[in-house]
Every structure is written in C-alpha cells, then in structure tokens.
Design a protein around this motif. Sequence first.
Motif, mmCIF file in Angstrom:
data_model
loop_
_atom_site.group_PDB
_atom_site.id
_atom_site.type_symbol
_atom_site.label_atom_id
_atom_site.label_comp_id
_atom_site.label_asym_id
_atom_site.label_seq_id
_atom_site.Cartn_x
_atom_site.Cartn_y
_atom_site.Cartn_z
ATOM 1 N N TYR A 59 26.673 3.348 38.789
ATOM 2 C CA TYR A 59 26.016 3.751 37.394
ATOM 3 C C TYR A 59 25.789 1.878 37.020
ATOM 4 O O TYR A 59 24.954 1.562 36.674
ATOM 5 N N LEU A 60 27.349 1.046 36.952
ATOM 6 C CA LEU A 60 27.283 -0.179 36.930
ATOM 7 C C LEU A 60 26.322 -0.706 37.815
ATOM 8 O O LEU A 60 26.079 -2.223 37.189
ATOM 9 N N TRP A 61 26.256 -0.717 39.044
ATOM 10 C CA TRP A 61 25.614 -1.590 40.180
ATOM 11 C C TRP A 61 23.890 -0.816 38.978
ATOM 12 O O TRP A 61 23.059 -2.584 39.171
ATOM 13 N N GLN A 62 23.487 0.002 39.224
ATOM 14 C CA GLN A 62 22.091 0.178 38.533
ATOM 15 C C GLN A 62 21.560 -0.135 37.176
ATOM 16 O O GLN A 62 20.502 -0.883 36.751
ATOM 17 N N ASP A 68 16.800 -5.696 38.551
ATOM 18 C CA ASP A 68 15.492 -5.711 39.056
ATOM 19 C C ASP A 68 15.397 -7.041 40.415
ATOM 20 O O ASP A 68 14.872 -6.387 41.275
ATOM 21 N N GLU A 69 16.088 -7.875 39.902
ATOM 22 C CA GLU A 69 15.853 -9.292 40.408
ATOM 23 C C GLU A 69 16.553 -9.392 42.516
ATOM 24 O O GLU A 69 16.288 -9.608 42.639
ATOM 25 N N ASP A 70 17.349 -8.540 42.135
ATOM 26 C CA ASP A 70 18.237 -8.347 43.225
ATOM 27 C C ASP A 70 17.863 -7.777 44.141
ATOM 28 O O ASP A 70 18.015 -7.438 45.004
ATOM 29 N N ALA A 71 17.454 -6.394 43.346
ATOM 30 C CA ALA A 71 16.531 -5.531 44.910
ATOM 31 C C ALA A 71 15.724 -6.188 44.839
ATOM 32 O O ALA A 71 15.083 -5.484 45.973
ATOM 33 N N ALA A 72 14.307 -6.482 44.433
ATOM 34 C CA ALA A 72 13.053 -7.630 44.914
ATOM 35 C C ALA A 72 13.752 -8.016 45.822
ATOM 36 O O ALA A 72 13.254 -8.410 47.171
ATOM 37 N N ASP A 188 24.795 8.006 32.935
ATOM 38 C CA ASP A 188 23.214 8.627 32.645
ATOM 39 C C ASP A 188 22.493 8.584 33.502
ATOM 40 O O ASP A 188 22.042 8.417 34.772
ATOM 41 N N GLN A 189 22.528 10.488 33.576
ATOM 42 C CA GLN A 189 21.407 11.471 34.831
ATOM 43 C C GLN A 189 19.983 10.650 34.766
ATOM 44 O O GLN A 189 19.371 11.049 35.868
ATOM 45 N N ALA A 190 19.881 9.868 33.097
ATOM 46 C CA ALA A 190 18.283 10.138 33.267
ATOM 47 C C ALA A 190 17.784 8.803 34.439
ATOM 48 O O ALA A 190 16.661 8.566 34.569
ATOM 49 N N LEU A 191 18.409 8.050 35.006
ATOM 50 C CA LEU A 191 18.369 6.906 36.112
ATOM 51 C C LEU A 191 17.968 7.749 37.416
ATOM 52 O O LEU A 191 17.453 6.789 37.795
ATOM 53 N N TRP A 192 18.347 8.844 36.969
ATOM 54 C CA TRP A 192 18.195 9.412 38.504
ATOM 55 C C TRP A 192 17.017 10.872 38.676
ATOM 56 O O TRP A 192 16.271 11.025 39.098
ATOM 57 N N PHE A 193 17.643 11.303 37.544
ATOM 58 C CA PHE A 193 16.979 12.294 37.151
ATOM 59 C C PHE A 193 16.071 12.691 35.885
ATOM 60 O O PHE A 193 16.627 12.752 34.988
ATOM 61 N N ASP A 194 14.208 11.980 35.472
ATOM 62 C CA ASP A 194 13.575 12.575 34.880
ATOM 63 C C ASP A 194 12.683 13.508 35.545
ATOM 64 O O ASP A 194 11.656 13.342 35.549
ATOM 65 N N GLU A 195 12.834 14.805 34.393
ATOM 66 C CA GLU A 195 11.623 15.455 34.629
ATOM 67 C C GLU A 195 10.221 15.689 34.147
ATOM 68 O O GLU A 195 9.325 16.082 34.803
ATOM 69 N N LEU A 196 10.067 15.089 33.121
ATOM 70 C CA LEU A 196 9.091 14.711 32.250
ATOM 71 C C LEU A 196 8.278 12.833 32.547
ATOM 72 O O LEU A 196 6.840 12.602 32.719
#
Length: 308
Positions: A59-62, A68-72, A188-196
């Motif tokens: 979670y802290l990594w995400q 975003d910069e590292d992911a790119a 925070d689960q919303a980083l991975w799951f958000d049905e909306l």
Amino acid sequence: MRASSTLEGRFAQIHVDAARNATDDFNPFHDPHHWQRIVANPFPGPLVLGFQLEALIEYLWQTHPARDEDAAWAAAHGLHWTNWDLSFAGALCPGEAFTAEVRAAARREAPEPGLSRRLLIRKADSLVLAGWLRQSAGALYEPGLSCAPFPGPLRAQPDRCQRGPWFLKRKFASVGHAKNFLAGALADQALWFDELAPRSVFPQTYAAALLSCALLEQATAAGHDFCAEPLVYTAHHLSILAPAVAGLRSNDALHLLVHGPELLAAGSGLGIGIEQTRYAGLVYAGTPERLLLRGELLLAPLSAITGG
C-alpha cells in the motif's frame, strides 16, 4: 533527497482477524483463543501476520509520491517482476505503535536495469521488518524452480495432494477476501477495487499470502503440532510477475505448490545463528494456467529464537 512513504499506526485484533480469515491462516500465533496454548510463547498476545505487514508495505509503495514516475520508468525498461526480499527482525502485536516506511527508489541502468526500494517497519524499541523491494526484467528468486510431480493442467490434480516433497493446495481468487485482506493491512482497498470506476485489480501480496495456508495444511497433514512445536517466519524471498497478477480475476483457480521442508544453516533476521527450515513455492492461476509467483519462505523454531 526524494521523499519516503510512511504510515504510523496500530493494528487491532479485528485487523488480524480480517487478514487471517481472508487467507485461511490458522496459525495459533494469530488466534485470540489459541495463542496462550503455544509452549513457551514469549509474546504478550496474538501476532500480526507477516503477509499482513507486506500488504501494508505494498500500500505504501502504491501511494509513494514517485509511484507514477517510477512505474513509467519500469515499464519502459521491461521490469515486469517485483522481488520481495524481507527479513523479520521481531514481532508486532495488536495495540503496539509502529512506523512503516517505503523509501524512494534507486535506479540502476547497468549491468541490467532495475529499481530498488528500502522497506522498514519499526516499533518503539526495536525493528520488526527490514528488506528490499526490487523490480527487474527477470525473477531474482527461484528462477529455475519447476514442479515435475504435478504436470499440467494443475486444475486436473486433486486438492491437498502430497507427491514426494511437493504439496498442492487449491484456492480461488475472491474479491471479497482480497478487500478484507487489505482492510486488515490498514490499506485503502479503493486503490485496487472500485466497482463504480470500474476497477478490479488484486494486490500482489494477496496470492502470496495464501502460501501460508498451504504450508499449514501440509504440516498438519504430516502431524505437526503448532502449539507444541511453534514455528515463526524469518524471511520471505518472493518474485511476483506483475502482469500475471494484473490479469487475475475473481473466481480464478489459484494453485499453490510448496516444496519442503528442507533444513538450512544459519540465516538472517530472526534466523541469525540458528538452523532454519526452507520451503520453496510456486503459484499458478487461471485457465490457461499462468505463473504468478516463485520464491522461498524461511522459518525457524520459536525455541531456537528465544533460547528456550
């Protein structure tokens, strides 16, 4: 100096229960009704799960400012593997204050591209967990590990099956269980799951955490008594294929393969100077079956760590 991502907090027993129930981890160390039955247990209560702490680290990594910069940069260099190199230096109980930290990534261009981040979890008087999260083009742990006794398709093999030193345990990916696992990790689960949104991506540590269930069931089938002969994790060395995890969907079959036990010489973390037990592991998922994870888990007898 680039910023770290940190969190200060305390776990409650409900967080431990959410994590252990979501992963079917029945180790008595985490159970509020059974922890006192553990012979010569030095801890004042149930323990937070090791994989629960790793989910907090994820979670802290995400949520790191440079994520975003590292992911790119990782995508541009084909760094598809996430490698977790973690040593457990202590234990954490519900109610104990802690600080978790994921430091900024260091980039390496040669001899091969890579990203490395320092990981730490501390409590007031001691270190709980230390290690590294490294992104690479290939698996750093157990790159040649294969499981000949269980030829594909794994879905055709029986559940809870022992063949030589290999044990197969089958689970199924569950969004509800993954959400509870994240809630138990204060994430925070919303980083991975958000049905909306819609968004539904399983965290990398979820499938890895299910390996504990496989180890427990294998040992139980072999007659191991976890209260009389308690074992604790000393290290996790895991290579997780991020694109494969990103493709995981609810109700996909998860095939957990563990190999062991194998006795090792003295190691790191809680295992410094004592004999340890090593289990190798593979996790496959879906149809067709694809590799999610390869690595090893190290454990040691509690008596060896405490000198009891």
